[in-house]
Design an enzyme around this catalytic site. Structure first.
Site, PDB file in Angstrom:
ATOM      1  N   GLY A  69       0.799  -1.221   0.000  1.00 26.69           N
ATOM      2  CA  GLY A  69       0.000   0.000   0.000  1.00 26.69           C
ATOM      3  C   GLY A  69       0.832   1.272   0.000  1.00 26.69           C
ATOM      4  N   SER A  70       1.882   1.298   0.795  1.00 30.65           N
ATOM      5  CA  SER A  70       2.683   2.520   0.892  1.00 30.65           C
ATOM      6  C   SER A  70       3.301   2.863  -0.462  1.00 30.65           C
ATOM      7  CB  SER A  70       3.787   2.351   1.932  1.00 30.65           C
ATOM      8  OG  SER A  70       3.227   2.032   3.184  1.00 30.65           O
ATOM      9  N   ASN A 150      -8.427   3.252   8.015  1.00 33.06           N
ATOM     10  CA  ASN A 150      -7.800   2.149   8.752  1.00 33.06           C
ATOM     11  C   ASN A 150      -7.979   2.251  10.259  1.00 33.06           C
ATOM     12  OD1 ASN A 150      -5.993   4.352   7.770  1.00 33.06           O
ATOM     13  ND2 ASN A 150      -4.618   3.513   9.320  1.00 33.06           N
ATOM     14  N   GLN A 178      -7.810  -0.758   2.856  1.00 36.47           N
ATOM     15  CA  GLN A 178      -8.736  -1.357   3.828  1.00 36.47           C
ATOM     16  C   GLN A 178     -10.027  -1.852   3.176  1.00 36.47           C
ATOM     17  OE1 GLN A 178      -8.316  -2.036   7.079  1.00 36.47           O
ATOM     18  NE2 GLN A 178      -6.285  -1.150   7.180  1.00 36.47           N
ATOM     19  N   SER A 198      -3.188  -3.741  -0.826  1.00 40.46           N
ATOM     20  CA  SER A 198      -2.074  -4.455  -0.222  1.00 40.46           C
ATOM     21  C   SER A 198      -2.520  -5.847   0.221  1.00 40.46           C
ATOM     22  CB  SER A 198      -1.577  -3.653   0.980  1.00 40.46           C
ATOM     23  OG  SER A 198      -0.512  -4.325   1.593  1.00 40.46           O
ATOM     24  N   HIS A 200      -1.433  -8.096   2.357  1.00 39.28           N
ATOM     25  CA  HIS A 200      -1.459  -8.568   3.753  1.00 39.28           C
ATOM     26  C   HIS A 200      -2.655  -8.058   4.547  1.00 39.28           C
ATOM     27  CE1 HIS A 200       0.165  -5.126   6.285  1.00 39.28           C
ATOM     28  NE2 HIS A 200       0.497  -4.695   5.101  1.00 39.28           N
ATOM     29  N   THR A 236      13.125  -7.835  -9.948  1.00 33.01           N
ATOM     30  CA  THR A 236      12.564  -9.158 -10.209  1.00 33.01           C
ATOM     31  C   THR A 236      11.254  -9.324  -9.445  1.00 33.01           C
ATOM     32  OG1 THR A 236      14.781 -10.002 -10.510  1.00 33.01           O
ATOM     33  CG2 THR A 236      13.056 -11.636 -10.105  1.00 33.01           C
ATOM     34  N   CYS A 323       1.335   2.542  12.993  1.00 34.14           N
ATOM     35  CA  CYS A 323       2.397   3.540  12.847  1.00 34.14           C
ATOM     36  C   CYS A 323       2.369   4.537  13.996  1.00 34.14           C
ATOM     37  CB  CYS A 323       2.234   4.300  11.535  1.00 34.14           C
ATOM     38  SG  CYS A 323       1.410   3.362  10.271  1.00 34.14           S
TER      39      CYS A 323
HETATM   40  C1  PLP Z   1      -1.853  -0.771   5.833  1.00 30.10           C
HETATM   41  C2  PLP Z   1      -2.234   0.437   5.079  1.00 30.10           C
HETATM   42  C3  PLP Z   1      -1.346   1.040   4.180  1.00 30.10           C
HETATM   43  C4  PLP Z   1       0.081   0.566   4.006  1.00 30.10           C
HETATM   44  O1  PLP Z   1       0.121  -0.663   3.350  1.00 30.10           O
HETATM   45  P1  PLP Z   1       1.501  -1.503   3.376  1.00 30.10           P
HETATM   46  O2  PLP Z   1       1.240  -2.628   2.446  1.00 30.10           O
HETATM   47  O3  PLP Z   1       1.682  -1.946   4.780  1.00 30.10           O
HETATM   48  O4  PLP Z   1       2.562  -0.595   2.900  1.00 30.10           O
HETATM   49  C5  PLP Z   1      -1.776   2.136   3.464  1.00 30.10           C
HETATM   50  N1  PLP Z   1      -3.022   2.617   3.616  1.00 30.10           N
HETATM   51  C6  PLP Z   1      -3.904   2.065   4.463  1.00 30.10           C
HETATM   52  C7  PLP Z   1      -5.271   2.622   4.569  1.00 30.10           C
HETATM   53  C8  PLP Z   1      -3.550   0.961   5.227  1.00 30.10           C
HETATM   54  O5  PLP Z   1      -4.416   0.423   6.072  1.00 30.10           O
END
Ligand code: PLP
Length: 394
Positions: A69-70, A150, A178, A198, A200, A236, A323
Site C-alpha cells: 500500500g505505501s 484504517n 482497507q 495491499s 497482507h 525481479t 504507525c
Molecule cells: C496498511 C495500510 C497502508 C500501508 O500498506 P503496506 O502494504 O503496509 O505498505 C496504506 N493505507 C492504508 C489505509 C492501510 O491500512
C-alpha cells in the site's frame, strides 16, 4: 489468544499459502528467463494479473504489482502530481484522515511547491462530496481520498467523489487498502483513475500489493532498473507473493457476502457491549463503516495501558494505526474527527477476522470492561472528573 488487529495485518489464508509454495520451491525461475521454469513463473504472474484485474473491474494491463500500500500510494500520487505539473496544475485535494503513506507524500509535494487542500472528515469521519466539488479549481490536478479508513473504519462516498472528479477531468486516486477484499470495489463503477491495495490486509502475504492505473493515466516509476512491469517498476517480480495475493483476493471476494453478514453482526455486538461502559463513545459513523471495525474512546484512561493489559488477558488490539503506536502523539484521525487530546489518548481499535465468534466478541467485551474499570480506579484524571474538577466530554 483473540487476534483483533486485522486492520494492521492479517494471517495468510491456507489457500494463499498453498498457492505461494510452488513458487518458492520447484517453480523458482525468474519470469524474465526464456527457459521453461522462467516461463512458467511468467505465466503464473500474468494469470495473477488477470485474476486481480477481473476482481476489481479492470483490464490486466491496468494492474501494476508493487510492494504494498505505501508504495502504491507514493507512486500514484507522485505520478499524478508530475502529470499536473507539466500542465501547470499544482493544486491537490485530499482529506484530514488519510494514511501516513498519503499524508507524508503530500507533505513532500507541498515542500516542492504544490498546494494541498485537506477536506474535513467531520464528526462522523466522512468526507462530503459537495465540499469536494466546492474545492476543485482550474489548477487542481489530483484528488486523493481513501476508500475506507484504517483507524475508525469509515467508508467514503467514493462513487460520488469519483463522479465529481470525472466531471471536472481531475485524476482521482483512492487508497483502497482497507477496502479491497472486504467490501465491493469496482474501479469502473467507482469512477477511480488510480487505486492501490495491499495483500497482507486481505489474508495474502506481506510486502506485495498492486496499483491500478486507468488506461491513459501515465505512471512514473519510483525505482529505476530493469524493464519489469512495462518499465514502471524495476526489480525481479515477487512471483510467489503475487500469485498468493491473487488467490487470497479471489477467496476474499468469493466469501465477501457471507463474511460481511457475519462480521457486521459481531461488530454491532461489540459496539453494543462496549457502549455499556460509561463515558465512552464509538468513533466514526455507525453504519458507513467496515464490517470488521470497532473504534472506541474511553474517557479517563490511557490507550497504551489498555492495550498492554488486554494483551495480558489474551486480546490483541490496537489504539489506532500501527504507525502511531509507540509515539505519544494521539492519532491524527481521532483529532480530525473532533476528539480532544485527552479523549483521543484513551482509544481502542478492534478489527475482527472472519474466523471470529460470538464467544470471542463477548470475551473482548468482558476483558475491556474489566481493564477500563481497573485503569480508572487509579487514574488521577478520572478521579478529578468524578469529583467535579473538570467536565466529562463523553
Ligand atoms: C496498511 C495500510 C497502508 C500501508 O500498506 P503496506 O502494504 O503496509 O505498505 C496504506 N493505507 C492504508 C489505509 C492501510 O491500512
Amino acid at each position: 489468544m483473540i487476534y483483533a488487529d486485522n486492520a494492521a495485518t492479517t494471517k495468510m489464508s491456507k489457500t494463499a499459502i498453498a498457492a505461494m509454495l510452488p513458487f518458492l520451491d520447484e517453480t523458482y525461475g525468474n519470469p524474465s528467463g526464456l527457459y521453461s521454469v522462467g516461463q512458467k513463473a511468467k505465466e503464473a504472474l500474468e494469470g495473477a494479473r488477470q485474476t486481480i484485474a477481473r476482481l476489481i473491474g479492470a483490464a490486466p494491463n491496468e494492474i501494476l504489482f508493487t510492494s504494498g500500500g505505501s508504495e502504491g500510494d507514493n507512486q500514484a500520487i507522485l505520478s499524478a502530481a508530475a502529470l499536473g505539473k507539466k500542465k501547470g496544475k499544482t493544486h491537490i485535494i485530499s482529506d484530514t484522515i488519510e494514511h501516513h503513506a498519503v499524508l507524508h507524500t503530500l507533505k513532500k509535494l507541498e515542500k516542492e511547491g504544490f498546494e494541498v487542500t485537506y477536506l474535513p472528515a467531520h464528526e462522523n469521519g466522512i468526507v462530503r462530496p459537495q465540499e469536494l466539488e466546492d474545492a476543485i479549481r482550474d489548477d487542481t490536478c489530483l484528488v486523493t481520498v481513501m476508500y475506507a479508513n484504517n483507524e475508525i473504519g469509515t467508508i467514503q462516498p467514493i462513487r460520488a467523489l469519483g463522479e465529481i472528479c470525472r466531471k471536472h477531468s481531475v485524476i482521482f486516486h483512492t487508497d483502497a487498502v482497507q477496502a479491497v477484499g472486504h467490501i465491493p470495489v469496482n474501479v469502473k463503477d467507482d469512477n477511480v483513475d488510480l487505486l492501490c491495495a495491499s495483500a497482507h490486509k486481505f489474508h495474502g502475504p506481506k510486502g506485495v500489493g498492486f496499483l491500478y492505473a486507468k488506461r491513459g493515466v501515465r505512471l512514473q516509476n519510483l525505482i529505476e532498473g530493469g524493464a519489469q512491469e512495462r518499465g514502471l517498476r524495476a526489480g525481479t517480480e515477487n512471483v510467489g507473493g503475487i500469485v498468493a495475493m491473487a488467490a487470497a483476493l479471489q477467496e476474499a471476494v468469493d466469501g465477501m457476502e457471507e463474511n460481511t453478514k457475519k462480521l457486521t453482526a459481531l461488530r454491532d455486538r461489540l459496539i453494543d457491549g462496549l457502549s455499556e461502559i460509561e463515558h465512552s463513545a464509538l468513533n466514526g459513523d455507525a453504519v458507513q463503516r467496515l464490517p470488521s471495525n470497532v473504534s472506541f474512546c474511553f474517557e479517563g484512561i490511557e490507550g497504551e495501558s489498555l492495550l498492554l493489559l488486554l494483551d495480558d488477558l489474551g486480546v490483541c488490539a490496537s489504539s489506532g494505526s500501527a504507525c502511531t503506536s509507540g509515539s505519544l502523539d494521539p492519532s491524527h484521525v481521532l483529532l480530525a474527527i473532533g476528539r480532544v487530546h485527552d479523549v483521543a489518548h484513551g482509544s481502542l481499535r478492534l478489527t475482527l477476522g472472519e474466523d471470529a465468534t460470538e464467544a470471542d466478541a463477548d470475551e473482548i467485551i468482558r476483558c475491556t470492561k474489566q481493564v477500563v474499570a481497573h485503569l480508572r480506579s487509579f487514574s488521577p484524571v478520572w478521579r478529578d472528573l468524578c469529583n467535579g474538577k473538570g467536565n466529562f466530554i463523553l
